[in-house]
Design an enzyme around this catalytic site. Structure first.
Site, PDB file in Angstrom:
ATOM      1  N   ASP A   9      -0.198   2.577   8.435  1.00  0.00           N
ATOM      2  CA  ASP A   9      -0.708   1.844   9.610  1.00  0.00           C
ATOM      3  C   ASP A   9       0.116   2.026  10.887  1.00  0.00           C
ATOM      4  O   ASP A   9      -0.368   1.764  11.975  1.00  0.00           O
ATOM      5  CB  ASP A   9      -0.772   0.338   9.301  1.00  0.00           C
ATOM      6  CG  ASP A   9      -1.824   0.019   8.262  1.00  0.00           C
ATOM      7  OD1 ASP A   9      -2.638   0.910   7.958  1.00  0.00           O
ATOM      8  OD2 ASP A   9      -1.852  -1.116   7.760  1.00  0.00           O
ATOM      9  N   ASP A  38       2.297   0.110  12.012  1.00  0.00           N
ATOM     10  CA  ASP A  38       2.152  -1.180  12.703  1.00  0.00           C
ATOM     11  C   ASP A  38       3.448  -1.974  12.784  1.00  0.00           C
ATOM     12  O   ASP A  38       3.423  -3.177  13.036  1.00  0.00           O
ATOM     13  CB  ASP A  38       1.068  -2.024  12.007  1.00  0.00           C
ATOM     14  CG  ASP A  38       1.386  -2.273  10.546  1.00  0.00           C
ATOM     15  OD1 ASP A  38       2.298  -1.608  10.008  1.00  0.00           O
ATOM     16  OD2 ASP A  38       0.724  -3.124   9.933  1.00  0.00           O
ATOM     17  N   ARG A  59       1.055  -5.223  -5.156  1.00  0.00           N
ATOM     18  CA  ARG A  59       1.199  -6.365  -4.254  1.00  0.00           C
ATOM     19  C   ARG A  59       1.378  -7.573  -5.170  1.00  0.00           C
ATOM     20  O   ARG A  59       0.435  -7.976  -5.845  1.00  0.00           O
ATOM     21  CB  ARG A  59      -0.044  -6.529  -3.378  1.00  0.00           C
ATOM     22  CG  ARG A  59      -0.378  -5.298  -2.509  1.00  0.00           C
ATOM     23  CD  ARG A  59      -1.446  -5.633  -1.503  1.00  0.00           C
ATOM     24  NE  ARG A  59      -2.102  -4.466  -0.925  1.00  0.00           N
ATOM     25  CZ  ARG A  59      -1.699  -3.857   0.197  1.00  0.00           C
ATOM     26  NH1 ARG A  59      -0.658  -4.280   0.843  1.00  0.00           N
ATOM     27  NH2 ARG A  59      -2.368  -2.822   0.669  1.00  0.00           N
ATOM     28  N   GLY A  84       0.832  -1.211   0.000  1.00  0.00           N
ATOM     29  CA  GLY A  84       0.000   0.000   0.000  1.00  0.00           C
ATOM     30  C   GLY A  84       0.857   1.247   0.000  1.00  0.00           C
ATOM     31  O   GLY A  84       1.828   1.335   0.743  1.00  0.00           O
ATOM     32  N   ASP A 118       5.007  -4.593   6.219  1.00  0.00           N
ATOM     33  CA  ASP A 118       5.469  -5.934   6.614  1.00  0.00           C
ATOM     34  C   ASP A 118       5.500  -6.941   5.465  1.00  0.00           C
ATOM     35  O   ASP A 118       6.401  -7.782   5.390  1.00  0.00           O
ATOM     36  CB  ASP A 118       4.671  -6.470   7.815  1.00  0.00           C
ATOM     37  CG  ASP A 118       3.177  -6.460   7.598  1.00  0.00           C
ATOM     38  OD1 ASP A 118       2.734  -5.962   6.540  1.00  0.00           O
ATOM     39  OD2 ASP A 118       2.451  -6.954   8.477  1.00  0.00           O
TER      40      ASP A 118
HETATM   41  O1  F6P Z   1      -1.541  -1.275   4.902  1.00  0.00           O
HETATM   42  C1  F6P Z   1      -2.061  -0.071   4.536  1.00  0.00           C
HETATM   43  C2  F6P Z   1      -3.549  -0.165   4.255  1.00  0.00           C
HETATM   44  O2  F6P Z   1      -3.992   1.098   3.844  1.00  0.00           O
HETATM   45  C3  F6P Z   1      -4.393  -0.704   5.409  1.00  0.00           C
HETATM   46  O3  F6P Z   1      -4.696   0.239   6.393  1.00  0.00           O
HETATM   47  C4  F6P Z   1      -5.601  -1.197   4.656  1.00  0.00           C
HETATM   48  O4  F6P Z   1      -6.259  -2.195   5.386  1.00  0.00           O
HETATM   49  C5  F6P Z   1      -5.006  -1.751   3.389  1.00  0.00           C
HETATM   50  O5  F6P Z   1      -3.783  -1.076   3.191  1.00  0.00           O
HETATM   51  C6  F6P Z   1      -5.876  -1.621   2.162  1.00  0.00           C
HETATM   52  O6  F6P Z   1      -5.209  -2.229   1.098  1.00  0.00           O
HETATM   53  P1  F6P Z   1      -5.637  -2.097  -0.445  1.00  0.00           P
HETATM   54  O7  F6P Z   1      -5.286  -0.714  -0.894  1.00  0.00           O
HETATM   55  O8  F6P Z   1      -4.837  -3.123  -1.147  1.00  0.00           O
HETATM   56  O9  F6P Z   1      -7.104  -2.314  -0.476  1.00  0.00           O
END
Ligand code: F6P
Length: 323
Positions: free
Chosen positions: A128, A130, A72, A11, A103
């Site tokens: 995040d 995190d 991803r 992300g 991560d």
């Molecule tokens: O990890 C960052 C994040 O924005 C999270 O807070 C969220 O759950 C996720 O990515 C959403 O991912 P995507 O953009 O692939 O839907």
């Protein structure tokens, strides 16, 4: 180390561009070549490379998103995918890697390092916050400010109509954005994945019919809440009572965009330089972090074993203020 490959993955987060700029300029400063790998591991597998120099990264410091783009990648999770990536890196002469991401990005890089021994360093870029081993990740400050701005706006309309709003913020496994945007936005209750507040407890805080109850209230919910997302919680409250006029707002991906705050720009700049200096000083398989305002390098295994806990002080403050 003579040619560093830099990429963003997972992300995106505001401030990634500031980190890319810092990596490239540090490379120029230390007379090391720098190549941009487009679209994270996807671009690595396809050999989608871009020669970078100090001018190429001009005018990106203040921009949200990532000029190197992000993805991803499923293929990189397979041994075949990683072998393809290795071949492309070798033919380009890239001998070391800097990954900017969260991560998932680090897990991929760690595996790659274990298999092929390529010197590699991670920079934590995720809204995040995190990741353990760093007080802050790039993008978290901006995303939280964005959430606070949105909460303030919702408050205006909530008050005008005496409504109860459930506002969902991002954070699949982490309540950082929720707890701090909730405190800063004056939420009546904050629901985060790390805490085991029951629905009953939440309902009690809303205080239906009690003298202290407010018909207009804001509840901030992290998307990874264990007792249901904002829509589910709103539905449950509505089923219990018609006392409240309930609305739901999911902030979603708008939290990932926008110009980075000064804080994220400075953090990204420091971390970008530290990543290059780390590689040049022989560090590998580590993540750059910031602890008590000092740059640190954390062993990858330690990062992955620990959750970045939300400090008890924040939880305590949130409770006292929700009275
Ligand atoms: O990890 C960052 C994040 O924005 C999270 O807070 C969220 O759950 C996720 O990515 C959403 O991912 P995507 O953009 O692939 O839907």
């Amino acid at each position: 180390i003579s040619k560093i490959g830099v990429f963003t993955s997972g992300g995106d987060a505001p401030g990634m561009n500031a980190a890319i700029r810092a990596v490239v300029r540090a490379c120029t400063y230390y007379k090391t070549e720098c190549v941009g790998i487009m679209r994270g591991y996807e671009g690595m597998i396809e050999g989608d490379f871009e020669q970078l120099d100090a001018r190429w990264v001009g005018n990106i410091l203040q921009r949200g998103g990532t000029v190197l783009k992000s993805a991803r990648s499923k293929e990189f999770r397979t041994p075949e995918g990683r072998l393809k990536a290795l071949g492309k890196l070798r033919s380009e002469g890239i001998d070391s890697l800097i990954a900017i991401g969260g991560d998932g990005t680090f897990t991929g890089l760690h595996k790659f390092h274990q298999e092929f021994g390529i010197p590699s360093i991670c920079i934590p870029g995720t809204i995040d916050n995190d990741l353990s081993g760093t007080d802050y990740t790039i993008g978290y400050d901006t995303a939280t400010n964005t959430a606070v701005e949105a909460i303030d706006k919702i408050r205006d309309t909530a008050l005008s109509h005496n409504r109860l709003f459930f506002i969902e913020v991002m954070g699949r496994h982490s309540g950082y954005i929720a707890i701090n945007s909730g405190i800063a936005g004056g939420a009546a209750a904050i629901v985060i994945p790390e805490e085991t507040m029951s629905f009953e407890e939440l309902y009690k805080i809303l205080g239906e019919g009690e003298e202290t109850s407010k018909k207009s209230n804001l509840v901030v919910v992290a998307e990874g809440s264990k007792i249901g997302d904002a829509h589910t919680l709103a539905k449950k409250v509505a089923e219990r009572s018609s006392y409240f006029d309930i609305k739901v707002t999911v902030l979603g991906h708008l939290q990932r965009g926008g110009a980075p705050t000064y804080f994220d720009r400075v953090l990204a700049s420091r971390m970008g330089i530290a990543a290059v200096e780390g590689l040049l000083n022989g560090k590998s398989d580590v993540m750059v972090g910031i602890k008590d305002n000092k740059i640190v390098y954390n062993n990858f295994d330690i990062i992955m074993q620990n959750h970045h806990e939300i400090d008890e002080e924040s939880m305590r403050i949130a409770k006292i203020l929700s009275i």
